[in-house]
Every structure is written in structure tokens, then in C-alpha cells.
Design a protein around this motif. Structure first.
Motif, PDB file in Angstrom:
ATOM      1  N   ASP A 174     -39.701 -42.518-112.706  1.00  0.00           N
ATOM      2  CA  ASP A 174     -41.768 -41.410-112.115  1.00  0.00           C
ATOM      3  C   ASP A 174     -43.076 -41.965-112.649  1.00  0.00           C
ATOM      4  OD1 ASP A 174     -40.330 -38.242-112.928  1.00  0.00           O
ATOM      5  OD2 ASP A 174     -40.469 -38.450-114.525  1.00  0.00           O
ATOM      6  N   TRP A 175     -43.658 -41.613-112.621  1.00  0.00           N
ATOM      7  CA  TRP A 175     -45.044 -42.909-113.084  1.00  0.00           C
ATOM      8  C   TRP A 175     -45.489 -42.104-114.399  1.00  0.00           C
ATOM      9  CZ3 TRP A 175     -50.062 -41.244-114.283  1.00  0.00           C
ATOM     10  CH2 TRP A 175     -51.566 -42.107-114.023  1.00  0.00           C
ATOM     11  N   ILE A 176     -45.564 -43.281-115.212  1.00  0.00           N
ATOM     12  CA  ILE A 176     -45.566 -42.322-116.521  1.00  0.00           C
ATOM     13  C   ILE A 176     -47.371 -42.666-116.912  1.00  0.00           C
ATOM     14  CG2 ILE A 176     -43.909 -42.695-116.921  1.00  0.00           C
ATOM     15  CD1 ILE A 176     -43.388 -44.928-118.838  1.00  0.00           C
ATOM     16  N   GLY A 177     -48.028 -43.288-116.287  1.00  0.00           N
ATOM     17  CA  GLY A 177     -49.296 -44.414-116.857  1.00  0.00           C
ATOM     18  C   GLY A 177     -50.012 -45.509-115.668  1.00  0.00           C
ATOM     19  N   ARG A 178     -50.872 -46.245-116.584  1.00  0.00           N
ATOM     20  CA  ARG A 178     -52.059 -47.570-115.874  1.00  0.00           C
ATOM     21  C   ARG A 178     -51.864 -48.692-116.789  1.00  0.00           C
ATOM     22  NH1 ARG A 178     -58.093 -44.184-115.040  1.00  0.00           N
ATOM     23  NH2 ARG A 178     -57.771 -44.761-118.067  1.00  0.00           N
ATOM     24  N   VAL A 179     -51.980 -49.461-117.055  1.00  0.00           N
ATOM     25  CA  VAL A 179     -51.493 -50.897-117.614  1.00  0.00           C
ATOM     26  C   VAL A 179     -51.767 -51.928-116.902  1.00  0.00           C
ATOM     27  CG1 VAL A 179     -50.682 -52.095-118.812  1.00  0.00           C
ATOM     28  CG2 VAL A 179     -49.789 -49.440-119.341  1.00  0.00           C
ATOM     29  N   GLY A 180     -52.949 -52.965-117.790  1.00  0.00           N
ATOM     30  CA  GLY A 180     -52.709 -53.757-117.088  1.00  0.00           C
ATOM     31  C   GLY A 180     -53.855 -54.748-117.320  1.00  0.00           C
ATOM     32  N   PRO A 181     -54.209 -56.256-116.576  1.00  0.00           N
ATOM     33  CA  PRO A 181     -56.034 -56.633-116.521  1.00  0.00           C
ATOM     34  C   PRO A 181     -56.559 -55.916-115.703  1.00  0.00           C
ATOM     35  CG  PRO A 181     -54.070 -57.292-114.762  1.00  0.00           C
ATOM     36  CD  PRO A 181     -53.474 -56.297-115.173  1.00  0.00           C
ATOM     37  N   TRP A 182     -57.939 -55.914-116.523  1.00  0.00           N
ATOM     38  CA  TRP A 182     -58.572 -54.828-116.199  1.00  0.00           C
ATOM     39  C   TRP A 182     -60.367 -55.674-116.894  1.00  0.00           C
ATOM     40  CZ3 TRP A 182     -60.003 -51.384-112.833  1.00  0.00           C
ATOM     41  CH2 TRP A 182     -60.541 -50.117-112.565  1.00  0.00           C
ATOM     42  N   GLN A 183     -61.242 -55.705-115.668  1.00  0.00           N
ATOM     43  CA  GLN A 183     -62.563 -56.912-115.644  1.00  0.00           C
ATOM     44  C   GLN A 183     -63.677 -55.534-114.876  1.00  0.00           C
ATOM     45  OE1 GLN A 183     -63.449 -60.950-115.961  1.00  0.00           O
ATOM     46  NE2 GLN A 183     -64.512 -60.255-117.471  1.00  0.00           N
ATOM     47  N   PRO A 184     -63.556 -54.640-114.630  1.00  0.00           N
ATOM     48  CA  PRO A 184     -64.994 -53.904-113.905  1.00  0.00           C
ATOM     49  C   PRO A 184     -65.966 -54.824-114.227  1.00  0.00           C
ATOM     50  CG  PRO A 184     -64.092 -52.684-115.047  1.00  0.00           C
ATOM     51  CD  PRO A 184     -63.564 -53.661-115.705  1.00  0.00           C
ATOM     52  N   PHE A 185     -67.039 -54.045-113.120  1.00  0.00           N
ATOM     53  CA  PHE A 185     -68.253 -55.418-112.872  1.00  0.00           C
ATOM     54  C   PHE A 185     -68.881 -54.839-114.678  1.00  0.00           C
ATOM     55  CE2 PHE A 185     -73.252 -55.166-112.476  1.00  0.00           C
ATOM     56  CZ  PHE A 185     -72.879 -56.657-112.056  1.00  0.00           C
ATOM     57  N   GLY A 186     -69.890 -55.689-114.969  1.00  0.00           N
ATOM     58  CA  GLY A 186     -69.943 -55.448-116.436  1.00  0.00           C
ATOM     59  C   GLY A 186     -69.376 -55.211-117.742  1.00  0.00           C
ATOM     60  N   TRP A 187     -68.258 -55.486-117.948  1.00  0.00           N
ATOM     61  CA  TRP A 187     -66.743 -55.240-118.241  1.00  0.00           C
ATOM     62  C   TRP A 187     -67.560 -56.089-120.132  1.00  0.00           C
ATOM     63  CZ3 TRP A 187     -65.344 -50.514-118.491  1.00  0.00           C
ATOM     64  CH2 TRP A 187     -64.128 -50.006-119.083  1.00  0.00           C
TER      65      TRP A 187
END
Length: 183
Positions: free
Chosen positions: A76-89
Motif C-alpha cells: 500500500d501507498w502510505i505517504g510521502r517523505v523526502g527531500p523538498w525545496q520548492p521555489f522560495g522555501w
């Protein structure tokens, strides 16, 4: 930049790039009021679709992004995890959010630790942060389990602006020192 083919594995989880077939469980996740309480609020399916597409787009544009978290035992898909840096973060983040049915099982720290290792080793980041809503006690516990500490208050870019968040984190040296003592 080419779209990478990355997959991480932990004892109980597979972390892989988001896919089209993730949309139904992602939309359920995004539509759950309790799950989304600290993540900007409930998203109807069309907005959840754009959110999932943004995760996929991050991989295409930056070479990294949130992973889809798959529970090995069930598939099962249980979530989202990981590196993240949208514009302006406000920095190089490793974030986590899991469906409510998967809370309290240690999946957040397990998946986040694997992605922090990957961010430091592969992306060559010097620091990871975690942007946490001030009222989100559960995410603060995950950050503490990871060895992160409160660094400062901060603001996120639109559409989340106007709502201060706590910024937790640690440096690569702090992470590696803590990992060495546990090994």
C-alpha cells in the motif's frame, strides 16, 4: 536534467518516485481532514492531482523530490517523505506526511532517516530542515527522533505565507556523528 530512477529501501518500506497509480490513495490522504490539519488543509481531488504532479515535477526539475512510501507487507501507498525545496522555501528540507492509518508505527522516522542519508550522500546537502506547524506535536516528535532540534521560526512562500512555522534541523556533521554512535 534527466528524470532519475531512484528507489530506497528500509526494513519495512520502499521509497520510490511518485507514479500515476498513486493518485487514488494520494487523493484519499489529501482529503482527510485530520491528516491535512497541519499541511494547509483538505485538498479536493483536482487540487490533490496538481499537488501530486508537483511532486513528480520536482524530480524532473531538480533531480529530487518527495518519495512515495510503500509499505512492503501490504504493497500500500502510505505517504510521502523526502527531500523538498520548492521555489522560495526556507532551506533544504526533508519532510514527511503519512496517511492517518499509518501513524504511530515508526514509519515516519524510518523513511525520513533513509532520505536524510540519501540527501547528504547523493545531493551533497550540508543541512536538512523540517518545516513544522507550531501545533504539530507528532512531527516534532519525529524530528526529535531523527536528532533534529528547533532552529528558528520561519515563513513559507505562497500559498502558505502568513502562517509562521517552526524550522527544525541539523547539519550533515551532526547527522553523521549521531549515526556513528548508533552503528
Amino acid at each position: 536534467m534527466s528524470y532519475p530512477d531512484v528507489q530506497l529501501e528500509t526494513e519495512r518500506l520502499i521509497l520510490r518516485l511518485p507514479r500515476r497509480e498513486d493518485f487514488e490513495p494520494y487523493a484519499d490522504f489529501s482529503g482527510d481532514e485530520e491528516t491535512m490539519r497541519h499541511l494547509g488543509g483538505v485538498q479536493p481531488p483536482p487540487v490533490a492531482w496538481r499537488s501530486l504532479a508537483g511532486l513528480v515535477g520536482s524530480w524532473q526539475l531538480l533531480g529530487f523530490g518527495m518519495f512515495s512510501v510503500i509499505e512492503k507487507a501490504s504493497g500500500d501507498w502510505i505517504g510521502r517523505v523526502g527531500p523538498w525545496q520548492p521555489f522560495g522555501w526556507p532551506g533544504t528540507e526533508v519532510g514527511w506526511s503519512l496517511r492517518r492509518a499509518s501513524w504511530g508505527q515508526g514509519y515516519g522516522p524510518e523513511a525520513a532517516a533513509a532520505t536524510i542519508d540519501w540527501a547528504f550522500d547523493t545531493l551533497d546537502w550540508d543541512q536538512v530542515i523540517h518545516t513544522i506547524d507550531r501545533a504539530n506535536a507528532g512531527s516534532k516528535r519525529v524530528a526529535e527522533k531523527l536528532g533534529s532540534r528547533f532552529l528558528r521560526m520561519g515563513l513559507l512562500p505562497a500559498p502558505f505565507d502568513g502562517n509562521p512555522v517552526e524550522i527544525w534541523g541539523q547539519t550533515r556533521a551532526q547527522w553523521q556523528a549521531a549515526r556513528a554512535t548508533r552503528a
